[in-house]
Scaffold this active site. Structure first.
Site, PDB file in Angstrom:
ATOM      1  N   SER A 192       1.114  -0.870  -0.029  1.00 34.49           N
ATOM      2  CA  SER A 192       0.476   0.332  -0.172  1.00 34.49           C
ATOM      3  C   SER A 192       1.322   1.589   0.093  1.00 34.49           C
ATOM      4  CB  SER A 192      -1.116   0.184   0.992  1.00 34.49           C
ATOM      5  OG  SER A 192      -2.072   1.107   1.209  1.00 34.49           O
TER       6      SER A 192
ATOM      7  N   ASP B 221     -10.127  -3.748  -5.657  1.00 32.68           N
ATOM      8  CA  ASP B 221      -9.621  -2.968  -4.324  1.00 32.68           C
ATOM      9  C   ASP B 221     -10.463  -1.713  -4.079  1.00 32.68           C
ATOM     10  OD1 ASP B 221      -8.411  -1.581  -2.709  1.00 32.68           O
ATOM     11  OD2 ASP B 221      -6.534  -2.423  -2.890  1.00 32.68           O
TER      12      ASP B 221
ATOM     13  N   HIS C 166      -8.133  -4.848  -0.341  1.00 32.99           N
ATOM     14  CA  HIS C 166      -7.352  -4.175  -0.312  1.00 32.99           C
ATOM     15  C   HIS C 166      -6.383  -4.795   0.358  1.00 32.99           C
ATOM     16  CE1 HIS C 166      -4.571  -0.518  -0.500  1.00 32.99           C
ATOM     17  NE2 HIS C 166      -4.914  -0.294   0.877  1.00 32.99           N
TER      18      HIS C 166
END
Length: 462
Positions: free
Chosen positions: A240, A373, A405
């Site tokens: 991320s 996501d 995610h």
């Protein structure tokens, strides 16, 4: 689901909201929204969709019969990452929302065995200045002897993980991968996690936090390892926000990254596009953006004594301003952008987005992303630059239809990527990188040529 809500409980009472009410409200919203989704796109079969460069780099060493590409290596060794590979995901986590909800000084955590963790003399622990006596039950400071022994000429591999927003080495999305590598190749790999400034219960020693463009910490860490372990190869794993920092570092360093392989998970390539997706989606705006902002606000509060020395922070950290910060974009607009010299969140997002620096990445790079996501967004917001990456011979894309995610929970609730990704790192190191005469071959004539000169189109006088 409860894990991400727990991060909010410590602060919601400040606003006079009942903890039980808030929990029930959020859970009910997600469940109701997900029920509607059942009739539209219920699916528990995750499928892999790959995208490789038109003219990929090739790896060669003395043990290979002929040079091999990432695509060929994956097809031969990692069946889970092959095109059209499928697996059963958790039937109760049938969309990206449910997959997602589970969910100065820089601290570098080193993974060791339980025996090594417990076998030390407490009076020889060297606690860094301005740091807490106890960090965590699963963490301890190093002894003087351990620090003095940080030099070796062995050829072990080093894996360094850059965490997600306000994350630390305690995150399950890191531990699931590291557990696999540690169990399989304990003697061959050294595993580390970079805790962003102020995270992982580490105190700040300078009045500055972190941002997606702050690459100096990972640069200094790689330099640190090179000086002390000159024969070890380095692998980066960015998750991320950590993947953005990693990508920016690779773009800045070009051919001099000193990284053998970089892997990103749930990467955010275009922060402006992803921000729009996050702030305007029904569940994303109402739930995720707020849930991601609260831990950041708590970071500011816990480190305010140090941060207040920053005049920009001091001018922004007022009750009148912080009461209005509920979304991630608000936080970046008020704090992140200003403290790092940008005019606003959009200015920061534009400059920090790796999508504008793709051609500068010259390190073997594998991106793993889910098309559902709900935080970074999919192809519709440019979160996955599939077409652009085809023109960079160093970048390979492995996309999945499910996963959310940093979720990717399989039928047995294990994370799908942990096993194949651990095998990829191990085999890539053992069969490709660690062999004698290892080299990367590239056909220079197929590299895209820069169109702009000094940021402008070339102009010719007639």
């Amino acid at each position: 689901m409860i894990s991400i809500l727990d991060k909010l409980y410590s602060v919601i009472n400040i606003f006079g909201i009942s903890t039980s009410f808030f929990q029930n409200f959020c859970v009910s919203l997600v469940i109701i929204y997900s029920i509607f989704q059942i009739f539209n796109n219920y699916d528990i079969i995750n499928r892999v969709i790959t995208s490789y460069p038109y003219n990929p780099i090739e790896f060669n060493n003395e043990s290979l019969k002929s040079p091999i590409t990432i695509k060929e290596f994956i097809n031969e060794n990692i069946p889970e990452f092959k095109e059209n590979a499928w697996s059963l995901f958790n039937p109760f986590l049938f969309n990206g929302h449910l997959q997602t909800i589970d969910g100065g000084c820089v601290a570098l955590d080193h993974v060791v065995s339980i025996d090594e963790f417990n076998n030390y003399e407490k009076d020889k622990i060297l606690k860094p200045d301005n740091q807490p006596e106890i960090v965590d039950n699963n963490l301890r400071y190093m002894t003087k002897e351990e620090i003095d022994n940080q030099y070796s000429t062995d050829s072990k591999a080093i894996v360094i993980t850059l965490t997600g927003l306000s994350g630390s080495s305690a995150e399950s999305y890191i531990r699931c991968l590291y557990n696999k590598i540690f169990t399989k190749r304990r003697e061959e790999f050294e595993l580390y996690v970079v805790n962003s400034r102020g995270c992982g219960n580490v105190n700040l020693t300078t009045p500055k936090l972190f941002c997606a463009l702050w690459t100096e910490d990972i640069r200094q860490i790689i330099k640190f390892f090179q000086e002390r372990y000159p024969n070890r190869k380095i692998y980066l794993f960015g998750v991320s926000l950590g993947s953005i920092v990693m990508s920016n570092y690779l773009a800045e360093e070009g051919e001099n990254s000193n990284v053998s392989l970089a892997i990103s998970l749930a990467s955010i390539w275009d922060l402006r596009g992803s921000s729009y997706f996050l702030e305007n989606g029904f569940i994303s705006s109402l739930f995720y953006s707020t849930a991601m902002t609260f831990p950041l606000m708590m970071l500011l509060k816990s480190h305010s004594n140090e941060l207040i020395r920053n005049p920009i922070f001091k001018s922004q950290y007022t009750n009148q301003i912080i009461r209005k910060i509920w979304k991630l974009r608000d936080f970046d607009n008020v704090f992140t952008s200003k403290m790092f010299g940008f005019t606003c969140a959009d200015d920061y997002y534009t400059n920090a987005s790796p999508i504008y620096k793709l051609t500068k990445i010259k390190t073997p790079f594998i991106n793993i992303s889910s098309l559902d996501d709900p935080i970074t967004g999919g192809l519709q917001v440019g979160a996955l630059p599939i077409d652009q990456c085809k023109y960079n011979p160093f970048i390979s894309m492995i996309n999945t239809t499910l996963g959310g995610h940093v979720g990717f929970f399989k039928f047995n609730s294990e994370r799908w990527y942990a096993e194949p990704l651990s095998n990829l790192i191990i085999k890539f190191h053992e069969e490709i990188v660690s062999k004698n005469n290892f080299n990367i071959q590239i056909n220079e004539k197929h590299l895209p040529k820069p169109v702009l000169v000094n940021g402008q189109l070339p102009v010719k006088s007639i």
